[in-house]
Design a protein around this motif. Structure first.
Motif, short mmCIF file in Angstrom:
data_model
loop_
_atom_site.label_atom_id
_atom_site.label_comp_id
_atom_site.label_asym_id
_atom_site.label_seq_id
_atom_site.Cartn_x
_atom_site.Cartn_y
_atom_site.Cartn_z
N LYS A 270 -4.52 2.21 7.74
CA LYS A 270 -3.60 1.65 6.75
C LYS A 270 -4.11 1.98 5.36
O LYS A 270 -5.30 1.86 5.08
N ILE A 271 -3.18 2.42 4.51
CA ILE A 271 -3.52 2.79 3.14
C ILE A 271 -2.57 2.05 2.22
O ILE A 271 -1.35 2.13 2.37
N ASP A 272 -3.13 1.31 1.27
CA ASP A 272 -2.31 0.61 0.27
C ASP A 272 -1.92 1.60 -0.81
O ASP A 272 -2.80 2.24 -1.41
N ILE A 273 -0.63 1.73 -1.06
CA ILE A 273 -0.13 2.65 -2.08
C ILE A 273 0.71 1.88 -3.08
O ILE A 273 1.71 1.26 -2.72
N GLU A 274 0.28 1.92 -4.33
CA GLU A 274 1.08 1.28 -5.38
C GLU A 274 2.16 2.26 -5.80
O GLU A 274 1.89 3.42 -6.10
N HIS A 275 3.39 1.77 -5.78
CA HIS A 275 4.55 2.58 -6.16
C HIS A 275 5.06 2.15 -7.53
O HIS A 275 5.00 0.98 -7.88
N THR A 276 5.58 3.11 -8.26
CA THR A 276 6.22 2.84 -9.53
C THR A 276 7.59 3.50 -9.51
O THR A 276 7.70 4.72 -9.37
N PHE A 277 8.62 2.67 -9.58
CA PHE A 277 10.01 3.13 -9.64
C PHE A 277 10.54 2.70 -11.00
O PHE A 277 11.06 1.59 -11.14
N GLY A 278 10.38 3.53 -12.03
CA GLY A 278 10.77 3.11 -13.38
C GLY A 278 9.91 1.93 -13.81
O GLY A 278 8.70 2.02 -13.84
N LEU A 279 10.54 0.80 -14.07
CA LEU A 279 9.80 -0.40 -14.47
C LEU A 279 9.37 -1.25 -13.28
O LEU A 279 8.65 -2.23 -13.45
N ILE A 280 9.81 -0.89 -12.09
CA ILE A 280 9.47 -1.66 -10.90
C ILE A 280 8.17 -1.13 -10.32
O ILE A 280 8.02 0.06 -10.07
N ARG A 281 7.21 -2.02 -10.11
CA ARG A 281 5.94 -1.67 -9.47
C ARG A 281 5.81 -2.52 -8.22
O ARG A 281 6.05 -3.72 -8.26
N GLU A 282 5.45 -1.89 -7.11
CA GLU A 282 5.26 -2.67 -5.89
C GLU A 282 4.24 -2.01 -4.99
O GLU A 282 4.06 -0.79 -5.03
N LEU A 283 3.59 -2.84 -4.19
CA LEU A 283 2.62 -2.36 -3.24
C LEU A 283 3.30 -2.09 -1.91
O LEU A 283 4.07 -2.92 -1.42
N ARG A 284 3.04 -0.93 -1.35
CA ARG A 284 3.55 -0.57 -0.04
C ARG A 284 2.35 -0.19 0.82
O ARG A 284 1.34 0.31 0.32
N VAL A 285 2.46 -0.44 2.11
CA VAL A 285 1.38 -0.11 3.02
C VAL A 285 1.81 1.07 3.88
O VAL A 285 2.86 1.03 4.53
N ALA A 286 1.02 2.13 3.82
CA ALA A 286 1.27 3.30 4.64
C ALA A 286 0.44 3.16 5.91
O ALA A 286 -0.74 2.82 5.87
N LYS A 287 1.07 3.41 7.06
CA LYS A 287 0.37 3.38 8.33
C LYS A 287 0.47 4.78 8.93
O LYS A 287 1.57 5.31 9.12
N ILE A 288 -0.70 5.38 9.19
CA ILE A 288 -0.73 6.73 9.74
C ILE A 288 -0.14 6.71 11.15
O ILE A 288 -0.58 5.93 12.00
N THR A 289 0.85 7.55 11.38
CA THR A 289 1.53 7.61 12.67
C THR A 289 1.22 8.88 13.45
O THR A 289 1.42 8.94 14.65
#
Length: 101
Positions: A54-73
């Motif tokens: 599992k890898i925590d990836i911070e995303h930035t969509f314009g002014l929106i910032r959110e944490l998403r978790v990537a799971k290697i498949t």
């Protein structure tokens, strides 16, 4: 309504497939996970990347910032894939990525 978007990029590398693969699965090289323009940072507690990492990836969509978790498949020589989901909440943009050598 949902839609599927497929985007593909190609890059020519001067290193061998084996050398590039070893670099890709080394958890010290998480810049691989920030090549996506919406990924601003990535971190993991793992020392190597393999299925179920599992890898925590911070995303930035314009002014929106959110944490998403990537799971290697998928993690076989030359083929690395993962799915991403919003950490702790309803997901408005589930997506996945795949890198092939």
């Amino acid at each position: 309504m949902s839609s599927v978007v497929h985007a593909e990029r190609t890059r020519v590398l001067t290193a061998s497939k084996a050398d590039v693969w070893q670099w890709m699965i080394n958890a010290e090289h998480l810049e691989l996970f920030t090549a996506n323009v919406f990924h601003s940072s990535a971190k993991t507690d793992s020392t190597s990347i393999c299925v179920d990492t599992k890898i925590d990836i911070e995303h930035t969509f314009g002014l929106i910032r959110e944490l998403r978790v990537a799971k290697i498949t998928r993690c076989t020589l030359g083929d690395l894939a993962w799915g991403e989901a919003k950490a702790g909440g309803e997901d408005w943009f589930p997506h996945s990525q795949r890198l092939r050598l």
